[in-house]
Design a protein around this motif. Structure first.
Motif, PDB file in Angstrom:
ATOM      1  N   SER A 242       0.837  -1.199   0.000  1.00  0.00           N
ATOM      2  CA  SER A 242       0.000   0.000   0.000  1.00  0.00           C
ATOM      3  C   SER A 242       0.877   1.257   0.000  1.00  0.00           C
ATOM      4  CB  SER A 242      -0.911   0.004   1.234  1.00  0.00           C
ATOM      5  OG  SER A 242      -1.656   1.191   1.309  1.00  0.00           O
ATOM      6  N   ILE A 243       0.677   2.112  -1.008  1.00  0.00           N
ATOM      7  CA  ILE A 243       1.408   3.381  -1.130  1.00  0.00           C
ATOM      8  C   ILE A 243       0.386   4.447  -1.520  1.00  0.00           C
ATOM      9  CG2 ILE A 243       3.304   4.590  -2.286  1.00  0.00           C
ATOM     10  CD1 ILE A 243       4.405   1.932  -3.163  1.00  0.00           C
ATOM     11  N   PRO A 244       0.528   5.700  -1.053  1.00  0.00           N
ATOM     12  CA  PRO A 244      -0.362   6.760  -1.558  1.00  0.00           C
ATOM     13  C   PRO A 244      -0.398   6.743  -3.085  1.00  0.00           C
ATOM     14  CG  PRO A 244       0.957   7.606   0.244  1.00  0.00           C
ATOM     15  CD  PRO A 244       1.462   6.220  -0.036  1.00  0.00           C
ATOM     16  N   CYS A 245      -1.586   6.796  -3.649  1.00  0.00           N
ATOM     17  CA  CYS A 245      -1.747   6.588  -5.093  1.00  0.00           C
ATOM     18  C   CYS A 245      -0.988   7.608  -5.938  1.00  0.00           C
ATOM     19  CB  CYS A 245      -3.231   6.602  -5.453  1.00  0.00           C
ATOM     20  SG  CYS A 245      -4.139   5.223  -4.729  1.00  0.00           S
ATOM     21  N   LEU A 334      10.122   4.918  -0.010  1.00  0.00           N
ATOM     22  CA  LEU A 334       9.409   3.637   0.038  1.00  0.00           C
ATOM     23  C   LEU A 334      10.121   2.649   0.949  1.00  0.00           C
ATOM     24  CD1 LEU A 334       8.342   3.060  -3.672  1.00  0.00           C
ATOM     25  CD2 LEU A 334       7.034   4.055  -1.795  1.00  0.00           C
ATOM     26  N   ASP A 335      11.445   2.648   0.909  1.00  0.00           N
ATOM     27  CA  ASP A 335      12.198   1.725   1.744  1.00  0.00           C
ATOM     28  C   ASP A 335      11.957   2.011   3.226  1.00  0.00           C
ATOM     29  OD1 ASP A 335      14.539  -0.365   1.542  1.00  0.00           O
ATOM     30  OD2 ASP A 335      15.110   1.031   3.138  1.00  0.00           O
ATOM     31  N   LYS A 336      11.974   3.278   3.590  1.00  0.00           N
ATOM     32  CA  LYS A 336      11.729   3.648   4.992  1.00  0.00           C
ATOM     33  C   LYS A 336      10.283   3.368   5.383  1.00  0.00           C
ATOM     34  CE  LYS A 336      15.388   7.063   5.692  1.00  0.00           C
ATOM     35  NZ  LYS A 336      16.298   6.438   4.725  1.00  0.00           N
ATOM     36  N   PHE A 343       4.059   6.727   6.079  1.00  0.00           N
ATOM     37  CA  PHE A 343       4.553   7.390   4.869  1.00  0.00           C
ATOM     38  C   PHE A 343       5.000   8.814   5.196  1.00  0.00           C
ATOM     39  CE2 PHE A 343       4.148  10.090   1.161  1.00  0.00           C
ATOM     40  CZ  PHE A 343       4.810   9.366   0.192  1.00  0.00           C
ATOM     41  N   ASP A 344       4.220   9.526   6.011  1.00  0.00           N
ATOM     42  CA  ASP A 344       4.565  10.908   6.350  1.00  0.00           C
ATOM     43  C   ASP A 344       5.885  10.979   7.109  1.00  0.00           C
ATOM     44  OD1 ASP A 344       2.100  11.173   5.237  1.00  0.00           O
ATOM     45  OD2 ASP A 344       1.181  12.247   6.911  1.00  0.00           O
ATOM     46  N   GLN A 345       6.144  10.012   7.987  1.00  0.00           N
ATOM     47  CA  GLN A 345       7.413   9.983   8.716  1.00  0.00           C
ATOM     48  C   GLN A 345       8.574   9.667   7.763  1.00  0.00           C
ATOM     49  OE1 GLN A 345       6.162   7.016  11.588  1.00  0.00           O
ATOM     50  NE2 GLN A 345       6.130   8.517  13.259  1.00  0.00           N
ATOM     51  N   ALA A 346       8.343   8.747   6.847  1.00  0.00           N
ATOM     52  CA  ALA A 346       9.379   8.401   5.869  1.00  0.00           C
ATOM     53  C   ALA A 346       9.701   9.602   4.997  1.00  0.00           C
ATOM     54  CB  ALA A 346       8.906   7.232   5.008  1.00  0.00           C
ATOM     55  N   SER A 354       8.091  18.003   7.046  1.00  0.00           N
ATOM     56  CA  SER A 354       6.907  17.158   7.215  1.00  0.00           C
ATOM     57  C   SER A 354       6.040  17.219   5.967  1.00  0.00           C
ATOM     58  CB  SER A 354       6.097  17.625   8.429  1.00  0.00           C
ATOM     59  OG  SER A 354       5.498  18.883   8.175  1.00  0.00           O
ATOM     60  N   TRP A 355       5.280  16.155   5.723  1.00  0.00           N
ATOM     61  CA  TRP A 355       4.371  16.155   4.583  1.00  0.00           C
ATOM     62  C   TRP A 355       3.353  17.295   4.713  1.00  0.00           C
ATOM     63  CZ3 TRP A 355       3.534  15.591  -0.156  1.00  0.00           C
ATOM     64  CH2 TRP A 355       2.247  15.527  -0.690  1.00  0.00           C
TER      65      TRP A 355
END
Length: 374
Positions: A242-245, A334-336, A343-346, A354-355
């Motif tokens: 799952s990744i933000p589209c 993506l790796d993080k 996702f926001d932390q990565a 920050s995102w």
């Protein structure tokens, strides 16, 4: 007598001083071909047009756009984004693949592939070059089928095992990729237990025009990027993907469009087409609309009405990230993310912002480019 003539001549010269040279204008007559002269802070060259010699202004070279280096100067230097992206990917394209790829193309009994298999390998190889520092596949199976061969494709795809828990099986993707004879050109980039797997629908309608070499390369580089994304998730033993589209499709678009380009000029031309899409689910390309798009396409499940914009707005958004940190920075996010943080932390670990604070800046940068193009 001679003295009187000299005095008269001097008086005449003083009474009628020489006239100043007339200002040179574009198209005015000149006398010596190739002569360069300045006038009113502009330079002109004497040029032959037909049988006439005329002055032609020497256009000044446009100053090189300044490349962005962080979110602090991204908005001010957004015109330098394409050059920054191309400079980064070109270095990676110059490096040979650490592991050569092997591509096995299988097609249905009546399926025709209207482009060279070498272009499939080219696109996949380029993606692997750009994701060189991250998990990837060296062996690929391409399962190609037309509308008549859908059952064959489903049977063949059922023999591949996924490392993930899927909502839709590989066989289920066949009907999505090829829903009718005329809507039969979509693809999915997956991984099986031991290889990359590209499910490729191929139109079989009469008089279908083969896609260009550039489009073919971009397409397979795009799908191969999905296999790198999923290989990163497999590395951490995750069962869900799952990744933000906007990011999930925007990143493969950057890889695809750069992979299809020969130089900065062709990349600039390729990306230009994606800046003029039809509006889908958004009222316009304003900053507010781009912000709304990010919200709608950030959390799964993503909004269906604006889904198609992940390929264009998502592309230009991820391209801006690449201009700051290089294409590797996007794989690093993506790796993080796959390692267990949000996702926001990565995103913040990679880009130092920050995102929540990056999103309005990115929205303004993306909006400016779309408004200028349209």
């Amino acid at each position: 007598m001679a003295r009187k003539l000299l005095v008269a001549l001097l008086v005449g010269i003083l009474a009628f001083p020489p006239t100043a040279n007339a200002a040179i204008k574009n198209g005015s007559v000149c006398k010596k071909f190739g002569q360069v002269q300045s006038s009113n802070s502009n330079k002109f060259v004497c040029t032959k047009v037909g049988k006439k010699l005329i002055w032609k202004a020497i256009s000044k070279a446009a100053p090189a756009a300044v490349k962005p280096t962080s979110f602090a100067n991204l908005e001010a230097n957004y015109k330098g984004i394409p050059e920054a992206v191309w400079s980064d990917v070109r270095k990676l394209f110059d490096q040979p693949l650490s592991t050569p790829i092997k591509v096995d193309v299988e097609k249905g009994p009546t399926t025709k592939i209207l482009y060279s298999y070498s272009e499939i390998e080219y696109g996949i190889s380029r993606a692997n070059q750009l994701g060189a520092n991250f998990p990837q596949q060296s062996k690929f199976s391409v399962i190609a089928f037309n509308y008549q061969d859908r059952d064959w494709a489903k049977t063949r795809l059922n023999t591949f095992e996924s490392p993930f828990t899927l909502n839709d099986t590989f066989a289920d993707q066949v009907s999505v990729a090829c829903s009718s004879e005329t809507e039969c050109e979509n693809a999915f980039g997956n991984i099986s237990i031991d290889s990359g797997l590209i499910t490729q629908a191929s139109p079989g309608v009469p008089n279908y025009t083969s896609r260009s070499v550039s489009t073919t390369r971009a397409h397979y580089a795009h799908e191969a990027t999905h296999t790198i994304q999923k290989s990163i998730y497999k590395k951490y033993g995750l069962k869900r993907y799952s990744i933000p589209c906007w990011f999930s499709e925007g990143q493969p678009q950057v890889v695809g469009q750069t992979s299809a380009s020969e130089n900065l000029a062709s990349y600039t031309m390729n990306r230009r087409n994606w800046l003029r899409p039809p509006l889908r689910g958004l009222p316009d390309f304003s900053e507010a609309s781009i912000n709304k798009f990010f919200d709608l396409q950030h959390q799964q499940p993503c909004d269906a009405a604006t889904r198609q914009h992940v390929y264009d707005i998502g592309f230009i958004a991820v391209e801006a990230l690449v201009s700051i940190g290089g294409i590797s920075s996007t794989f690093d996010v993506l790796d993080k993310y796959a390692s267990g943080v949000s996702f926001d932390q990565a995103f913040e670990k990679v880009y130092g912002i920050s995102w929540a604070n990056a999103k309005p800046i990115l929205a303004r940068v993306v909006s400016k480019q779309y408004l200028e193009a349209n």
